[in-house]
Design a protein around this motif. Structure first.
Motif, PDB file in Angstrom:
ATOM      1  N   ALA A  87      11.533   8.632   0.371  1.00 43.55           N
ATOM      2  CA  ALA A  87      10.610   7.505   0.199  1.00 43.55           C
ATOM      3  C   ALA A  87      11.379   6.190   0.065  1.00 43.55           C
ATOM      4  O   ALA A  87      10.997   5.166   0.629  1.00 43.55           O
ATOM      5  CB  ALA A  87       9.726   7.729  -1.020  1.00 43.55           C
TER       6      ALA A  87
ATOM      7  N   LEU B 231       6.663   8.330  -7.450  1.00 47.38           N
ATOM      8  CA  LEU B 231       6.484   8.578  -6.016  1.00 47.38           C
ATOM      9  C   LEU B 231       5.473   7.605  -5.419  1.00 47.38           C
ATOM     10  O   LEU B 231       5.658   7.089  -4.309  1.00 47.38           O
ATOM     11  CB  LEU B 231       6.021  10.025  -5.816  1.00 47.38           C
ATOM     12  CG  LEU B 231       6.564  10.747  -4.597  1.00 47.38           C
ATOM     13  CD1 LEU B 231       8.066  10.631  -4.508  1.00 47.38           C
ATOM     14  CD2 LEU B 231       6.131  12.195  -4.626  1.00 47.38           C
ATOM     15  N   LEU B 232       4.402   7.315  -6.173  1.00 47.03           N
ATOM     16  CA  LEU B 232       3.385   6.370  -5.700  1.00 47.03           C
ATOM     17  C   LEU B 232       3.996   4.983  -5.495  1.00 47.03           C
ATOM     18  O   LEU B 232       3.772   4.334  -4.469  1.00 47.03           O
ATOM     19  CB  LEU B 232       2.229   6.308  -6.704  1.00 47.03           C
ATOM     20  CG  LEU B 232       1.086   5.338  -6.391  1.00 47.03           C
ATOM     21  CD1 LEU B 232       0.463   5.657  -5.036  1.00 47.03           C
ATOM     22  CD2 LEU B 232       0.007   5.395  -7.471  1.00 47.03           C
ATOM     23  N   ALA B 233       4.795   4.555  -6.477  1.00 41.76           N
ATOM     24  CA  ALA B 233       5.446   3.246  -6.359  1.00 41.76           C
ATOM     25  C   ALA B 233       6.357   3.214  -5.132  1.00 41.76           C
ATOM     26  O   ALA B 233       6.486   2.186  -4.472  1.00 41.76           O
ATOM     27  CB  ALA B 233       6.247   2.939  -7.631  1.00 41.76           C
ATOM     28  N   LEU B 234       6.953   4.367  -4.804  1.00 43.98           N
ATOM     29  CA  LEU B 234       7.874   4.428  -3.669  1.00 43.98           C
ATOM     30  C   LEU B 234       7.151   4.390  -2.318  1.00 43.98           C
ATOM     31  O   LEU B 234       7.670   3.838  -1.358  1.00 43.98           O
ATOM     32  CB  LEU B 234       8.741   5.683  -3.765  1.00 43.98           C
ATOM     33  CG  LEU B 234       9.816   5.655  -4.842  1.00 43.98           C
ATOM     34  CD1 LEU B 234      10.481   7.016  -4.964  1.00 43.98           C
ATOM     35  CD2 LEU B 234      10.857   4.594  -4.536  1.00 43.98           C
ATOM     36  N   VAL B 235       5.964   5.000  -2.234  1.00 48.09           N
ATOM     37  CA  VAL B 235       5.289   5.022  -0.928  1.00 48.09           C
ATOM     38  C   VAL B 235       4.408   3.797  -0.690  1.00 48.09           C
ATOM     39  O   VAL B 235       4.033   3.521   0.449  1.00 48.09           O
ATOM     40  CB  VAL B 235       4.421   6.302  -0.696  1.00 48.09           C
ATOM     41  CG1 VAL B 235       5.285   7.531  -0.658  1.00 48.09           C
ATOM     42  CG2 VAL B 235       3.310   6.412  -1.706  1.00 48.09           C
TER      43      VAL B 235
ATOM     44  N   LEU C  24       4.167  12.637   1.521  1.00 48.97           N
ATOM     45  CA  LEU C  24       4.487  12.094   0.197  1.00 48.97           C
ATOM     46  C   LEU C  24       3.225  11.633  -0.534  1.00 48.97           C
ATOM     47  O   LEU C  24       3.072  11.859  -1.730  1.00 48.97           O
ATOM     48  CB  LEU C  24       5.474  10.925   0.330  1.00 48.97           C
ATOM     49  CG  LEU C  24       6.903  11.311   0.706  1.00 48.97           C
ATOM     50  CD1 LEU C  24       7.712  10.092   1.112  1.00 48.97           C
ATOM     51  CD2 LEU C  24       7.574  12.021  -0.456  1.00 48.97           C
TER      52      LEU C  24
ATOM     53  N   VAL D 270       1.680  12.929  -4.043  1.00 45.94           N
ATOM     54  CA  VAL D 270       1.290  12.064  -5.166  1.00 45.94           C
ATOM     55  C   VAL D 270      -0.099  12.460  -5.649  1.00 45.94           C
ATOM     56  O   VAL D 270      -0.323  12.683  -6.845  1.00 45.94           O
ATOM     57  CB  VAL D 270       1.271  10.566  -4.753  1.00 45.94           C
ATOM     58  CG1 VAL D 270       0.617   9.719  -5.847  1.00 45.94           C
ATOM     59  CG2 VAL D 270       2.678  10.070  -4.478  1.00 45.94           C
TER      60      VAL D 270
ATOM     61  N   ALA E  37       2.661  -1.051  -9.964  1.00 46.29           N
ATOM     62  CA  ALA E  37       3.553  -1.054  -8.806  1.00 46.29           C
ATOM     63  C   ALA E  37       2.984  -1.935  -7.698  1.00 46.29           C
ATOM     64  O   ALA E  37       3.707  -2.661  -7.025  1.00 46.29           O
ATOM     65  CB  ALA E  37       3.744   0.373  -8.295  1.00 46.29           C
TER      66      ALA E  37
END
Lengths: 107, 232
Positions: B116, B172-176, A50, A54, A81
């Motif tokens: 994720a 996706l970055l916020a999720l990982v 993942l 990214v 984030a």
């Protein structure tokens, strides 16, 4: 592009192949017990994939670099984030930064 | 896990986050539908792909190749290559998918985002709820987005103007990020990123992400995670 049967076959094989790859993990795992360490390794593998996704989708476009606006947008979203900002803000700030920079003529 | 208990298990913050990711994916689906039809493909192509393949990156690649005049077989091979990462995802999240008939819809609903989401939760129940709610929500929003985008067709030709291409990596970055707090995982992920970026100019799409797995050579499994200790 008018070759509809060929297009249908290609879509069908892609669908069946993709489902088989998704199904392989759960099908395999239900047959035997996976040791704790292997489970941790599998979880780490998913995160490595993942994170690489990214990086490549943020920084590259095809086989070359993605310019400046998109990475900058992703960076702003990432910092927000990291500071535990709400999800809406992350998405809006990332898209807004990229769009704003492009409006200013930044690639 | 019955639907009702999925909703009961989700706390409000997680439910809101999932909702927003679904919404963001709907917008990405919109751009995919618009790009496909704008590129000269009949409307049914992006729609059928979205339902039966349901994997965004491979769909973009597929319509990109076909719309550019490439062979559908080449597009199919490229799509399959990009989707190989689902094998590793499936091994990682098989416990949240469950057993029996649930494996069928549960496997089809597997995406980068809900995997994720599931990995980001501590409790097994929360993982399961996040995976299923995320998968179902993304499936619905993505397909609605694709239909609307396809119908809008040539009206929205340049989605980059809205910065949407930055939205997906940011989501996706916020999720990982939570999973990257673990030092060993972070080291493996960063090595993987470097490998993928170096490989991108030379390898076909999909492969660079896959060989990032070499970063796992730098991974050292730690003590059993907290939630596993609680389960015993």
């Amino acid at each position: 592009m008018n070759d509809t049967p060929l297009l249908l076959v290609a879509i069908g094989v892609l669908a069946v192949g993709t489902f088989s790859m998704r199904f392989a993990g759960p099908a395999l795992r239900s047959r035997f017990e996976v040791p704790e360490r292997a489970q941790q390794l599998l979880a780490a593998a998913a995160i490595v994939l993942l994170t690489a996704l990214v990086a490549t989708s943020a920084l590259t476009d095809g086989h070359g670099p993605a310019g400046i606006a998109r990475p900058a947008g992703v960076l702003v979203g990432g910092v927000l984030a990291w500071r535990k900002a709400p999800f809406v803000l992350v998405v809006v700030a990332a898209a807004g930064t990229a769009a704003g920079l492009r409006l200013l003529g930044v690639p | 896990m019955p639907m009702r208990s999925i909703w009961r298990t989700l706390d409000r913050r997680l439910a809101r986050d999932i909702g927003l990711v679904c919404l963001a994916d709907g917008v990405v689906g919109l751009s995919y539908g618009a790009i496909s039809v704008g590129g000269g493909l009949p409307l049914w192509v992006p729609i059928v792909l979205s339902i039966v393949v349901f994997a965004g990156a491979s769909q973009f690649l597929f319509v990109g190749i076909v719309a550019a005049g490439g062979s559908p077989i080449a597009a199919m091979v490229a799509g399959l290559l990009v989707n190989t990462r689902h094998i590793a995802f499936g091994l990682a999240v098989s416990d949240v998918i469950g057993t029996g008939w649930r494996r069928w819809p549960g496997s089809h609903l597997m995406t980068d985002e809900n995997v994720a989401f599931a990995m980001g939760q501590d409790e097994p129940e929360q993982r399961r709820a996040a995976y299923w709610a995320g998968g179902i929500g993304i499936f619905v929003c993505w397909n609605i987005g694709v239909v609307i985008g396809g119908l809008a067709g040539s009206v929205i030709t340049d989605t980059d103007v809205f910065g949407l291409d930055a939205a997906f990596p940011a989501v996706l970055l916020a999720l990982v990020l939570p999973a990257l707090r673990d030092r060993s995982t972070r080291t493996a992920a960063l090595v993987g990123v470097v490998i993928a970026l170096i490989a991108t100019p030379f390898l076909p799409a999909g492969l660079p992400v896959l060989i990032a797995l070499a970063g796992l050579l730098f991974y050292r499994a730690g003590k059993p995670a907290l939630e596993d200790a609680r389960n015993e």
